[in-house]
Design a protein around this motif. Structure first.
Motif, PDB file in Angstrom:
ATOM      1  N   LEU A   7       0.843  -1.149   0.041  1.00  0.00           N
ATOM      2  CA  LEU A   7      -0.093   0.091  -0.102  1.00  0.00           C
ATOM      3  C   LEU A   7       0.850   1.098  -0.064  1.00  0.00           C
ATOM      4  O   LEU A   7       2.100   1.381   0.501  1.00  0.00           O
ATOM      5  CB  LEU A   7      -0.771   0.064   1.144  1.00  0.00           C
ATOM      6  CG  LEU A   7      -2.060  -1.110   1.325  1.00  0.00           C
ATOM      7  CD1 LEU A   7      -2.600  -0.966   2.418  1.00  0.00           C
ATOM      8  CD2 LEU A   7      -2.954  -0.929   0.109  1.00  0.00           C
ATOM      9  N   PRO A   8       0.400   2.273  -0.594  1.00  0.00           N
ATOM     10  CA  PRO A   8       1.192   3.666  -0.643  1.00  0.00           C
ATOM     11  C   PRO A   8       1.032   4.026   0.804  1.00  0.00           C
ATOM     12  O   PRO A   8       0.554   3.951   1.394  1.00  0.00           O
ATOM     13  CB  PRO A   8       0.475   4.331  -1.596  1.00  0.00           C
ATOM     14  CG  PRO A   8      -0.900   4.088  -1.690  1.00  0.00           C
ATOM     15  CD  PRO A   8      -0.737   2.597  -1.335  1.00  0.00           C
ATOM     16  N   THR A   9       1.846   5.222   0.859  1.00  0.00           N
ATOM     17  CA  THR A   9       2.212   6.250   1.972  1.00  0.00           C
ATOM     18  C   THR A   9       1.627   7.596   1.771  1.00  0.00           C
ATOM     19  O   THR A   9       1.891   8.118   0.571  1.00  0.00           O
ATOM     20  CB  THR A   9       3.766   6.402   2.467  1.00  0.00           C
ATOM     21  OG1 THR A   9       4.379   5.108   2.586  1.00  0.00           O
ATOM     22  CG2 THR A   9       3.748   7.106   3.600  1.00  0.00           C
ATOM     23  N   GLY A  10       0.921   7.879   2.975  1.00  0.00           N
ATOM     24  CA  GLY A  10      -0.024   9.183   2.745  1.00  0.00           C
ATOM     25  C   GLY A  10      -0.863   9.329   1.863  1.00  0.00           C
ATOM     26  O   GLY A  10      -1.397  10.474   1.617  1.00  0.00           O
ATOM     27  N   SER A 204       9.019  16.789   8.947  1.00  0.00           N
ATOM     28  CA  SER A 204       8.008  15.781   8.995  1.00  0.00           C
ATOM     29  C   SER A 204       8.547  14.283   8.821  1.00  0.00           C
ATOM     30  O   SER A 204       9.885  14.015   8.981  1.00  0.00           O
ATOM     31  CB  SER A 204       7.302  15.697   7.440  1.00  0.00           C
ATOM     32  OG  SER A 204       8.089  15.680   6.665  1.00  0.00           O
ATOM     33  N   ALA A 205       7.731  13.356   9.199  1.00  0.00           N
ATOM     34  CA  ALA A 205       8.202  11.783   9.257  1.00  0.00           C
ATOM     35  C   ALA A 205       8.961  11.340   7.889  1.00  0.00           C
ATOM     36  O   ALA A 205       8.516  11.976   7.003  1.00  0.00           O
ATOM     37  CB  ALA A 205       7.271  10.979   9.952  1.00  0.00           C
ATOM     38  N   ALA A 206       9.881  10.690   8.203  1.00  0.00           N
ATOM     39  CA  ALA A 206      10.455  10.148   7.034  1.00  0.00           C
ATOM     40  C   ALA A 206       9.587   9.048   6.192  1.00  0.00           C
ATOM     41  O   ALA A 206       8.968   8.491   6.831  1.00  0.00           O
ATOM     42  CB  ALA A 206      11.829   9.391   7.335  1.00  0.00           C
ATOM     43  N   PRO A 207       9.476   8.946   5.183  1.00  0.00           N
ATOM     44  CA  PRO A 207       8.651   8.221   4.380  1.00  0.00           C
ATOM     45  C   PRO A 207       9.064   6.535   4.514  1.00  0.00           C
ATOM     46  O   PRO A 207      10.360   6.315   4.719  1.00  0.00           O
ATOM     47  CB  PRO A 207       8.767   8.396   2.773  1.00  0.00           C
ATOM     48  CG  PRO A 207      10.114   9.264   2.804  1.00  0.00           C
ATOM     49  CD  PRO A 207      10.208   9.916   3.974  1.00  0.00           C
ATOM     50  N   LEU A 208       8.275   5.706   4.432  1.00  0.00           N
ATOM     51  CA  LEU A 208       8.620   4.198   4.745  1.00  0.00           C
ATOM     52  C   LEU A 208       8.818   3.835   3.127  1.00  0.00           C
ATOM     53  O   LEU A 208       8.571   3.862   2.106  1.00  0.00           O
ATOM     54  CB  LEU A 208       7.378   3.445   4.870  1.00  0.00           C
ATOM     55  CG  LEU A 208       6.756   3.636   6.374  1.00  0.00           C
ATOM     56  CD1 LEU A 208       5.435   2.941   6.377  1.00  0.00           C
ATOM     57  CD2 LEU A 208       7.576   3.394   7.443  1.00  0.00           C
ATOM     58  N   ASP A 209      10.003   3.017   3.196  1.00  0.00           N
ATOM     59  CA  ASP A 209      10.512   2.318   2.109  1.00  0.00           C
ATOM     60  C   ASP A 209       9.567   1.198   1.788  1.00  0.00           C
ATOM     61  O   ASP A 209       8.571   0.664   2.374  1.00  0.00           O
ATOM     62  CB  ASP A 209      11.791   1.647   2.262  1.00  0.00           C
ATOM     63  CG  ASP A 209      12.231   0.735   3.368  1.00  0.00           C
ATOM     64  OD1 ASP A 209      11.251   0.070   3.904  1.00  0.00           O
ATOM     65  OD2 ASP A 209      13.167   0.511   3.859  1.00  0.00           O
ATOM     66  N   ARG A 213       6.696  -0.868   4.050  1.00  0.00           N
ATOM     67  CA  ARG A 213       5.403  -0.753   3.713  1.00  0.00           C
ATOM     68  C   ARG A 213       4.901  -2.223   3.490  1.00  0.00           C
ATOM     69  O   ARG A 213       3.492  -2.478   3.692  1.00  0.00           O
ATOM     70  CB  ARG A 213       5.129  -0.004   2.320  1.00  0.00           C
ATOM     71  CG  ARG A 213       5.333   1.446   2.846  1.00  0.00           C
ATOM     72  CD  ARG A 213       5.098   2.458   1.487  1.00  0.00           C
ATOM     73  NE  ARG A 213       6.107   2.342   0.534  1.00  0.00           N
ATOM     74  CZ  ARG A 213       5.832   1.935  -0.674  1.00  0.00           C
ATOM     75  NH1 ARG A 213       4.626   1.250  -1.035  1.00  0.00           N
ATOM     76  NH2 ARG A 213       6.581   1.730  -1.683  1.00  0.00           N
ATOM     77  N   ARG A 214       5.570  -3.024   2.838  1.00  0.00           N
ATOM     78  CA  ARG A 214       5.235  -4.461   2.719  1.00  0.00           C
ATOM     79  C   ARG A 214       4.883  -5.139   4.201  1.00  0.00           C
ATOM     80  O   ARG A 214       3.886  -5.982   4.156  1.00  0.00           O
ATOM     81  CB  ARG A 214       6.097  -5.409   1.752  1.00  0.00           C
ATOM     82  CG  ARG A 214       5.769  -6.643   1.233  1.00  0.00           C
ATOM     83  CD  ARG A 214       6.704  -7.389   0.110  1.00  0.00           C
ATOM     84  NE  ARG A 214       6.499  -6.342  -0.964  1.00  0.00           N
ATOM     85  CZ  ARG A 214       7.616  -5.974  -1.388  1.00  0.00           C
ATOM     86  NH1 ARG A 214       8.874  -5.485  -0.701  1.00  0.00           N
ATOM     87  NH2 ARG A 214       7.339  -5.138  -2.815  1.00  0.00           N
TER      88      ARG A 214
END
Length: 861
Positions: A7-10, A204-209, A213-214
Motif C-alpha cells: 500500500l502507498p504512504t500518505g 515531517s516523518a521520514a517516508p517508509l521504504d 510498507r510491505r
C-alpha cells in the motif's frame, strides 16, 4: 525483500465493516428512566464506530497474527512491526507488544489478574498507521437525512436481565434496556500509512521504504481477517462483522508471501535531539529582531480553518479528564506551518521574524478576540452585558463571561462549542477497562465548533519566496490523538495587507492595553512572572518612552480601568520527549489602562506615541515565545481627564452596555449548540431542520447492494414500528375497538374472541380464512355473534386495504408525519409494495393488540 506491491504512504485508503448481527457501539451512558445503554452517535445522529474502537480491535487481531508468525518467541520481528504500526504502549509492559496472558506469573494468575509490569523507560513511539472512524457511506447518510421516519429505525431498544449465578433466575431489579444498531449495516472508514514513526520535531516523518510498507500491509491484511466482533457485548452475540480492505483486490499473493517471508526489524526511532548538520539547507539567518534600525514591513496570511473532526489541543488534565481549549493555540499550529514553509520558515522563526497567532472562532467575519475581563454579565438581568471600564457598576452584581468578540459595535459574542467524548482503555488480560496497567475510562473535552477558526501567519517581508501563503492551504492534522478520532481540519490561506499605522495615536493621552493572547514576561532574574509592573516596563521600552511616562490608572467613579488574571503555560517538548517548564503569565483578555504623563528626562514635554512602533508591537507581540502566538495585544486610545483622542477597537473605546437604546435589540449572541455526541466527518454535512440544504450525493446509483439492502430493511422496520404504534393507539381508543371489531363487540365473551388467534396464522390462504370466519360468525350458532361484528371481521381479515383504514394510514406514500418520503422518487410504489408485504403482519398486530386491550378493559370492569 521482494513480494506483492504494498500500500502507498500518505494516501487515505478505505476499509469496510459489514455487520452480520446487531451491534452496540456504547457510550457508557443512558437516559434515566428510559434506556440504560445508548449507542454512540455522530453529528448526523447516526451510530458509528469511533476510530479508537476500530484501532484497538484491529491491533488485537494483528497481535494474534504476530504471535502466530513469530512462533514461540515473545520478541519476534512481527511483534516489533505491530509496535511500529500501532505505536508503543508505555504504560504497559516494556516488550514490543503486550498480548493477552503475557507477563502473568503464578501469584498473579492465582489472584485473578496480571501483575502490573514495570513501565518502559523508552520514550513513546507514535503510530505509523492512522485509522479513522467508521460511518455509514455518504449515499446512505443522504437518504437517511431526507427521511427522518426511516432514520429512527436505524436503532432499536433491546431488553435484558441479569441472571443470578446461584439461582439461575433473573436478579430482581436488574431489568435493563440497551440500544442496538441494526444488523446489515455497512460502515466505511479510512486508514493511512503516515510514514516512519517519529517522536516529532520540525521536520515531517521520514517516508517508509517498500520493504517496510510491505510488512505493514501484510500485517494489516492478516489482522483484518481475524476481526470478527466489535463493540459492546461482542462476546454475547453482538457485533459480528467482517473487516474488508477494498484496496487489496486479491489477497492470495500475500498469504503465499507470509509463508516464506523473513521480515527485517522495524526502523529504529531515535528520540535524542538531532544534531544540526550541513545537510539542512538553512538560508542566511536574518538579523535578530527587534532591530536597532528601522524594521521592514510584514507579510500576513490569514488562515481559515474548518474542523472536520473535533480538535483536542492545549488545555490541562484533571484526573481522568483532558480539558481542551476553546481555540487552537499557536504552538499547535506552528509545527504544521514550519513543515509547509520549509527551512526558510524555520530560520525566520529562530530569528524572531515569524509569528503564528492563536486560531480563534470567526466573529462577524473577523478573527474573534477574547472577551475583555472588564466585561461582565449582570446577574439580575439575563442578557445584559456591561463594560465595567465604561460603566458605573457599583450597584450591579456581575459575573465573568467567556467567549470571543468582534472589535466593532454592536457587541457580537461567540462561545465555541466543546464536545465531550468518553473512551476507555481495555486491559488485555481482564478484557475490560480497569485501572491496572494504565487502563480505565477517560474523557476528552474537545473543540467541535462548526464556525470557521481564523489565525494569522505573520513574517517579515522578503524572507519567504513569493506565493508562500499558497503552500499553507490543504488538509491538516492537529492537536492530540490526531491519528484516530481527532484533529482533521481543512485550511484555506489568503494573503492580507498588514494594518497601517494609526496616525491619531500621536495625540493619545490615555491608552488601554488589551491582551488578546496569553503573555509571558521575565523579571530581573529571568523567571516568568505575572507582575503587572513588568508589562508597564516592557511597553515603555518597546514604545521608546521615558521610563516614567506610563502611569497605571486606578479605578474611579465605579469604573474598573484594569482587570488582570494569571495563567499558567505548560507544554511538552516533542523532539526531546520531555516536559517544558511551567511558565506563569498574564491571561488573555486582561485589561490595563495607562496615562501618558510628563516623565523624567522629557524636559516637561508630554511624550508622544509613535504609531509605527504601536503597529509593530501589535503585529509582532511582546514578551517570550511570540512565534507561538503568545504576547499578542491591542492598544486603544481613550479620552482622559486632560482630554485626548479616541482611537482603537470600538468594543473597548465605546461599548458600555448592551441595554443602551440603540443596542438593546443586539444583545450578545452565542453560537448555536451543536450535537456533542461525536464529530462531523469531513465528507458530510450535519442534518438540519426545515429549509436546511443537504449537498451530499443523493444518487442511489452510487449505493452498493449491501447499502440498498440496508435501506430497504430499515424502511421495513420503520413500517413495523409504525404499525405497532398505530395499533396501540387504536386499541386504547373505545371508538377504535368498535372500528376494528364492529358494533356489539362488548356482547362477545373473551373466550369466543380468542378464537381469532387460530385464524391469524392462516391469513395467506384467503379461501380458508373466509371459511373460518363464516363458521365463527355463523348466525345459526347458539351463541351467534352480532351481525356487525361478523361483517367487520370478515372485511378486516380478507380485504387488504381494510387494515390500513383501521390504522388510519391511507396516504399514497406511507407515513408523512415528520418525514419527507413523499418527495422521494417512486415513494408511492415503495409504499404499495410494503403494504402488500406487511399486510398479514399488520392484521395480526392490530387484532392481537385489540384483543389484549379488550380483555383488560373487561377485567377492569
Amino acid at each position: 525483500m521482494s513480494g506483492p506491491a504494498p500500500l502507498p504512504t500518505g494516501t487515505p485508503l478505505s476499509y469496510r465493516l459489514v455487520f452480520t448481527s446487531d451491534w452496540h457501539p456504547g457510550t457508557g451512558t443512558g437516559r434515566p428512566g428510559d434506556v440504560d445503554h445508548l449507542v454512540n452517535r455522530d453529528a448526523d445522529d447516526l451510530p458509528y464506530l469511533p476510530a479508537k474502537t476500530v484501532t484497538g480491535v484491529w491491533r488485537d487481531a494483528c497481535e494474534i497474527v504476530a504471535r502466530a508468525l513469530d512462533g514461540s518467541s515473545d520478541t519476534g520481528p512481527w511483534q516489533g512491526w505491530v509496535r511500529f504500526a500501532f505505536g508503543s504502549q508505555p504504560a504497559l509492559s516494556g516488550s514490543p507488544t503486550t498480548t493477552r496472558g503475557t507477563g502473568r506469573d503464578a501469584a498473579g494468575a492465582a489472584g485473578g489478574k496480571a501483575p502490573s509490569p514495570p513501565a518502559s523507560t523508552a520514550p513513546p513511539v507514535a503510530a505509523a498507521v492512522s485509522i479513522r472512524a467508521a460511518r455509514y457511506c455518504d449515499g446512505v447518510r443522504a437518504v437517511l437525512a431526507r427521511d427522518s421516519f426511516v432514520r429512527e429505525a436505524v436503532t432499536f431498544v433491546k431488553p435484558g436481565v441479569r441472571v443470578d449465578p446461584h439461582t439461575g433466575r433473573a436478579t430482581p431489579g436488574m431489568l435493563r434496556f440497551s440500544e442496538q444498531a441494526r444488523v446489515g449495516s455497512v460502515l466505511h472508514g479510512t486508514f493511512e500509512l503516515t510514514g516512519a514513526a517519529s517522536p516529532g520535531g520540525l521536520a515531517s516523518a521520514a517516508p517508509l521504504d517498500e520493504n517496510a510498507r510491505r510488512c505493514v500491509t501484510a500485517l494489516l491484511l492478516a489482522g483484518s481477517r481475524l476481526v470478527e466482533q466489535i463493540g459492546g457485548k461482542r462476546r454475547r452475540g453482538n457485533g459480528r462483522c467482517t473487516l474488508e480492505l477494498p484496496s487489496i483486490i486479491d489477497p492470495t499473493p500475500w498469504w503465499d508471501w507470509l509463508e516464506t517471508a523473513s521480515p527485517p526489524p522495524p526502523p529504529a526511532v531515535d528520540a535524542a535531539p538531532p544534531a544540526v548538520t550541513s545537510a539542512v539547507a538553512f538560508p542566511v539567518m536574518p538579523t535578530p529582531w527587534p532591530h536597532a534600525a528601522p524594521v521592514p514591513g510584514w507579510e500576513i496570511a490569514r488562515l481559515s480553518i474548518t474542523l472536520d473532526d473535533p480538535l483536542l489541543a492545549g488545555g490541562r488534565q484533571l484526573g481522568n479528564q483532558v480539558m481542551g481549549r476553546d481555540h487552537i493555540p499557536g504552538s499547535t499550529l506552528l509545527p504544521g506551518v514550519l513543515r509547509r514553509l520549509g527551512p526558510a520558515g524555520q530560520a525566520a522563526l529562530l530569528a524572531g521574524h515569524l509569528v503564528v497567532t492563536d486560531a480563534t472562532v470567526d466573529v462577524a467575519g473577523e478573527r474573534g478576540l477574547p472577551v475583555p475581563r472588564t466585561f461582565g454579565a449582570v446577574k439580575t438581568e439575563p442578557g445584559r452585558i456591561i463594560n465595567r471600564a465604561n460603566t458605573d457598576a457599583r450597584t450591579l452584581e456581575t459575573r465573568k463571561i467567556d467567549g470571543y468578540v468582534a472589535t466593532t459595535r454592536p457587541l457580537r459574542r461567540v462561545r465555541p462549542t466543546l464536545s465531550v467524548h468518553t473512551h476507555n482503555s481495555v486491559n488485555d488480560t481482564m478484557q475490560r477497562p480497569t485501572t491496572d496497567e494504565g487502563g480505565g475510562v477517560y474523557t476528552y473535552r474537545a473543540l467541535a465548533t462548526k464556525r470557521p477558526l481564523v489565525a494569522e501567519i505573520r513574517v517579515r517581508a522578503g524572507l519567504l519566496p513569493a506565493g508562500w501563503a499558497e503552500d499553507l492551504s490543504g488538509s491538516w492534522v492537529l492537536g492530540r490523538s490526531r491519528k484516530d478520532d481527532y484533529g482533521r481540519a481543512t485550511v484555506s490561506a489568503t494573503p492580507v495587507s498588514p494594518p497601517a499605522p494609526r496616525a491619531r495615536l500621536v495625540d493619545a493621552r490615555r491608552i488601554v492595553v488589551w491582551l488578546v493572547s496569553d503573555m509571558i514576561l521575565l523579571d530581573e532574574r529571568l523567571r516568568a512572572s505575572s507582575d503587572p509592573e513588568l508589562l508597564r516596563e516592557a511597553l515603555t521600552r518597546e514604545l521608546r518612552l521615558p521610563a516614567t511616562a506610563l502611569k497605571q490608572v486606578g479605578s474611579a467613579d465605579g469604573r474598573r480601568s484594569q482587570a488582570f488574571a494569571v495563567t499558567r503555560t505548560e507544554s511538552w517538548h516533542t523532539r526531546w520527549c520531555r516536559p517544558r517548564p511551567t511558565l506563569l503569565g498574564l491571561a488573555a483578555g486582561s485589561i490595563v489602562t495607562y496615562d501618558i504623563t510628563v516623565g523624567d528626562g522629557s524636559g516637561g514635554i508630554t511624550p508622544r506615541l509613535d504609531p509605527t512602533l504601536v503597529a509593530e508591537l501589535e503585529t509582532g507581540g511582546l514578551g517570550e515565545r511570540r512565534g507561538e502566538g503568545l504576547g499578542q495585544l491591542c492598544i486603544a486610545a481613550v479620552p482622559g481627564p486632560s482630554g485626548g483622542v479616541e482611537d482603537g477597537p470600538e468594543v473597548i473605546t465605546r461599548f458600555a452596555d448592551t441595554q443602551e437604546p440603540a443596542e438593546k435589540a443586539l444583545a450578545a449572541r452565542t453560537e448555536p449548540r451543536e450535537a456533542a455526541a461525536g464529530a462531523a466527518p469531513s465528507t458530510t454535512i450535519p442534518v438540519g431542520g426545515a429549509g436546511t440544504a443537504d449537498t451530499r450525493a443523493t444518487n442511489t446509483d452510487i449505493l452498493s447492494a449491501d447499502d440498498i439492502a440496508l435501506i430497504a430493511a430499515l424502511r421495513t422496520e420503520a413500517w413495523r414500528a409504525e404499525i405497532a404504534r398505530r395499533a396501540v393507539t387504536v386499541a386504547t381508543d373505545p371508538d377504535g375497538l368498535r372500528r376494528v371489531f364492529g358494533d356489539g363487540v362488548d356482547k362477545i365473551p373473551p373466550s369466543q374472541l380468542a378464537q381469532l388467534r387460530d385464524i391469524l396464522p392462516r391469513l395467506a390462504d384467503r379461501a380458508a380464512t373466509e371459511a373460518l370466519v363464516d363458521k365463527l360468525v355463523d348466525p345459526s350458532r347458539r351463541r351467534s355473534w352480532p351481525d356487525g361484528v361478523g361483517r367487520q371481521l370478515e372485511a378486516l381479515l380478507t380485504r387488504p386495504g381494510q387494515v390500513w383504514e383501521a390504522l388510519g394510514w391511507v396516504g399514497p406514500a406511507g407515513p408523512t408525519a415528520g418525514s419527507q418520503t413523499h418527495e422521494a422518487p417512486h415513494a408511492a410504489t415503495i409504499a404499495a409494495n410494503l403494504r402488500t408485504e406487511l399486510w398479514q403482519e399488520a392484521v395480526q398486530t392490530l387484532v392481537l393488540t385489540c384483543l389484549t386491550a379488550h380483555r383488560r378493559n373487561r377485567e377492569a370492569q
